[in-house]
Every structure is written in structure tokens, then in C-alpha cells.
Design an enzyme around this catalytic site. Structure first.
Site, PDB file in Angstrom:
ATOM      1  N   GLY A  28      40.899  38.857  22.171  1.00 26.29           N
ATOM      2  CA  GLY A  28      39.913  38.256  21.276  1.00 26.29           C
ATOM      3  C   GLY A  28      39.016  39.286  20.622  1.00 26.29           C
ATOM      4  O   GLY A  28      38.704  39.198  19.428  1.00 26.29           O
ATOM      5  N   ASP A  29      38.597  40.288  21.403  1.00 26.09           N
ATOM      6  CA  ASP A  29      37.768  41.362  20.852  1.00 26.09           C
ATOM      7  C   ASP A  29      38.530  42.132  19.779  1.00 26.09           C
ATOM      8  O   ASP A  29      37.969  42.490  18.735  1.00 26.09           O
ATOM      9  CB  ASP A  29      37.339  42.336  21.960  1.00 26.09           C
ATOM     10  CG  ASP A  29      36.535  41.658  23.046  1.00 26.09           C
ATOM     11  OD1 ASP A  29      35.874  40.641  22.757  1.00 26.09           O
ATOM     12  OD2 ASP A  29      36.571  42.146  24.194  1.00 26.09           O
ATOM     13  N   ALA A  30      39.814  42.379  20.037  1.00 26.95           N
ATOM     14  CA  ALA A  30      40.637  43.115  19.068  1.00 26.95           C
ATOM     15  C   ALA A  30      40.790  42.324  17.780  1.00 26.95           C
ATOM     16  O   ALA A  30      40.744  42.894  16.679  1.00 26.95           O
ATOM     17  CB  ALA A  30      42.005  43.423  19.671  1.00 26.95           C
ATOM     18  N   VAL A  71      38.645  40.234  16.502  1.00 33.18           N
ATOM     19  CA  VAL A  71      37.380  40.360  15.762  1.00 33.18           C
ATOM     20  C   VAL A  71      37.278  41.740  15.123  1.00 33.18           C
ATOM     21  O   VAL A  71      36.890  41.871  13.954  1.00 33.18           O
ATOM     22  CB  VAL A  71      36.181  40.097  16.688  1.00 33.18           C
ATOM     23  CG1 VAL A  71      34.864  40.408  15.970  1.00 33.18           C
ATOM     24  CG2 VAL A  71      36.182  38.650  17.171  1.00 33.18           C
ATOM     25  N   GLY A  72      37.634  42.780  15.873  1.00 33.41           N
ATOM     26  CA  GLY A  72      37.580  44.138  15.329  1.00 33.41           C
ATOM     27  C   GLY A  72      38.445  44.290  14.094  1.00 33.41           C
ATOM     28  O   GLY A  72      38.030  44.883  13.085  1.00 33.41           O
TER      29      GLY A  72
END
Length: 347
Positions: free
Chosen positions: A301-303, A305-306
Site C-alpha cells: 500500500g505504501d508503494a 501511494v509512493g
């Protein structure tokens, strides 16, 4: 023709969050059961979880990775925006070896870090417990929990906010310094910058509802996954489990800068990404992967967004932002933790 990445100004993307050193290990279901943990979840450590970190180090082969949800997203964006120094990050760390490791690793990834340093509290850690394709995150915030609004208000630090075109926070930061979030959100609304936020975890939608709703009027783009969206819906009486309808309802909630409609982006694992904006929903396919290719869903999920933000800060349309988000996520889940190869292959 000049590469458009070269034109992204220094510090154009600014993240505020909880910097943590991830202690990652492949474990068994028995460990999860003994600590009353779910296989695909994220929680804050309680007293009963405190022995977990030492047990991990003592009994399992561990890997140390610079982490924290917001910092992960910023690291991925920077990877996609190299060679520019387009990203910066703030949060609180301790004056210790873990803190120095965190700082060095983030800087090695090209991120400009502007940490507040707490002299009395150790750097925060996060146990990343991998079972099969799932991960359970147990965050012991420690120094990350000590961030103060006074730090961002100092002129040298506020300059990072002034420089930014896009600001991103994961909602985990709402448990630490909600007044900082609102202060920066108000600045973004007044100056027509993008203020972006992630629902981050179901428990935040449940137990930190007030700070989340205090911040939401300033949020131009809200990210989340289907589980977080369902929890948000339940907590706010939406009376629907339909993810598209939930996204539309969140997008329509009151907004400080009404001239820019809120966009809500919901990921659904292997299912299409849902984007709600201006009363309409669009669905975007993800990058399909064989199950054997997936090593670790931690950081997916963080990736996403990034990847999304790396294109937003270049002024790209939403469809391209989502395409890069799904690309970045597909790369990260083929690696251990929120890590990636030296160079991206996004075209």
C-alpha cells in the site's frame, strides 16, 4: 527533450509521519497466536507485545529495514523521481544507533530527512511478522510518538512545508501530532497545494475518528484499502459495503478548499483500484502477478501511494498516477519489506 523528472523542484513532495526501523522476520502462526495477533493487520504495541521485539531478534532470522508507512511511501516516490532531490520527510527519532541507521538509510535512498531528535526516548521500531503472503505489523512508536508541532513551526523546518507542492501523511501520524496535521492542512488549503492522506489501518478509523475527521476537510486525495474503507463506512453510518459507494460518500464529505473536489483512491489487493471524484467512479486494473512471484505484501500500500505521488508531483493525470502506483506496488511485493531494485523500469 529534457526528462520531466529533472524539472521536479527540490522538496516538492513532503511527508510527515512516524519513522520506524522495521524488524522483519518470517514467523509461524504460533507466534501470532501467543501475542494475539492477526495475520494481515497493523496495530500499535500494547504492554503484552513488548517482549515480542527481543524474541524476534533472539529466535528468528531478522532483517532491519527503514520503515514507517509515510517514510516508505516517500522512499518509493524518490526512487521513481531520481536523480532529482524531490522528496523530504519529517518525524521524530531517538538519539541512538537505530535512529542513525534510519537516517542513513533514508538518505541513501535520496530522501532529505529533517527529523526531530528526542534525546530521552529510543527510536521507534515495528515488528513485521510474515506468514505466507501476509504480514502483521506491530508498531512500538517510542520516539516517533514524541513529535511536536513546535518542531515544524520553527522557520527552518517550516521552509520544508513552504517548498512542498504535495504533502502526504499516513493516518498513523494522527495518533502522534494531530495539531501538526491540521496546521499543515490549513496551509495547503490556503495556498492550493495538494494535501494527501491515507486511512492506513482499520483501528484508526475506529478509535481516532475525531482527529481523522478534523484533518479530512483539508484532504484533497485520500488513500485506503477495501478493509479500511469498510471500517470507515461502518463507523460513519454509511450503511453500505459497496466500496465504490463508500469512496463516493467519503469524497463528498465537507472540504475546506471547495474549489478542488476530493479524490478517494481505494486499493483492493488483486482487484481493480477504485477512484472516486466529482460523483463518478473509475476502476483501474492492477499489474497481475503469479502467486509464486509475490514474496512479501508488507509495504504494498505504501508503494502504491509512493508511485501515485511521484506522478502527481509531476502534474500527471490521475490515470497515470494510478498506473505508476500499481507498478510500484507490483515491484515491492516481489521483494522483502518495502525495498526495490536500484533503478525503476516504469515507462
Amino acid at each position: 527533450m529534457t526528462d520531466p523528472i529533472m524539472r521536479v523542484p527540490e522538496g516538492a513532495l513532503f511527508g510527515m509521519g512516524n519513522p520506524l526501523l522495521d524488524i522483519s522476520a518470517v514467523v509461524d502462526d504460533d507466534l501470532l497466536a501467543r501475542y494475539d495477533l492477526k495475520s494481515n493487520n497493523a496495530i500499535l504495541a500494547e504492554e503484552k507485545h513488548k517482549p515480542l521485539y527481543q524474541e524476534l531478534v533472539d529466535k528468528w532470522p531478522v532483517e532491519y529495514i527503514a520503515g514507517g508507512a509515510t517514510q516508505n511511501a516517500i522512499r518509493v516516490a524518490q526512487w521513481l523521481l531520481k536523480p532529482s532531490k524531490a522528496t523530504a520527510f519529517t518525524g521524530c527519532i531517538g538519539d541512538d544507533e537505530f535512529g542513525r541507521q534510519l537516517s542513513q538509510r533514508a538518505q541513501n535512498d535520496g530522501v532529505t530527512v529533517n527529523y526531530m531528535i528526542d534525546m530521552d526516548t529510543p527510536t521507534g521500531t515495528c515488528a513485521v511478522l510474515i506468514t505466507g503472503k501476509d504480514r502483521s505489523l506491530v508498531a512500538n512508536l517510542s520516539a516517533a510518538n514524541c513529535y511536536k508541532k513546535e518542531h515544524i513551526m520553527e522557520p527552518g523546518n517550516w521552509a520544508f512545508v513552504e517548498r512542498a507542492q504535495v504533502v502526504y501523511i499516513a493516518s498513523f501520524f494522527l495518533t502522534v501530532s494531530p495539531d501538526t496535521v491540521v496546521e499543515v492542512g490549513q496551509h495547503c488549503a490556503a495556498t492550493k497545494k495538494y494535501f494527501t492522506m491515507n486511512l492506513s489501518a482499520p483501528f484508526l478509523c475506529q478509535f481516532f475518528k475525531k482527529p481523522m475527521m478534523d484533518a479530512l476537510p483539508y484532504v484533497d486525495i485520500l488513500f485506503g484499502n477495501e478493509t479500511e474503507a469498510a471500517t470507515f463506512s461502518k463507523e460513519h453510518g454509511f450503511e453500505t459495503d459497496d466500496v465504490s459507494q463508500i469512496a463516493l460518500k467519503i469524497a463528498a464529505l465537507p472540504k475546506a478548499e471547495a474549489a478542488r473536489s476530493r479524490t478517494v483512491v481505494i486499493t483492493q489487493g488483486k482487484d481493480p483500484v477504485i477512484v472516486a471524484h466529482n460523483g463518478q467512479v473509475k476502476k483501474f486494473p492492477i499489474v497481475p502477478l503469479d502467486a509464486e512471484s509475490i514474496l512479501d505484501t508488507n509495504g504494498a500500500g505504501d508503494a502504491f501511494v509512493g508511485g501515485f505521488l511521484s506522478q502527481l508531483v509531476q502534474g500527471k493525470p490521475t490515470a497515470e498516477c494510478v498506473r505508476c502506483g500499481t507498478y510500484a506496488s507490483s515491484v515491492v511485493i516481489q521483494n522483502s519489506g518495502c525495498t526495490f531494485p536500484p533503478k525503476p523500469d516504469f515507462h
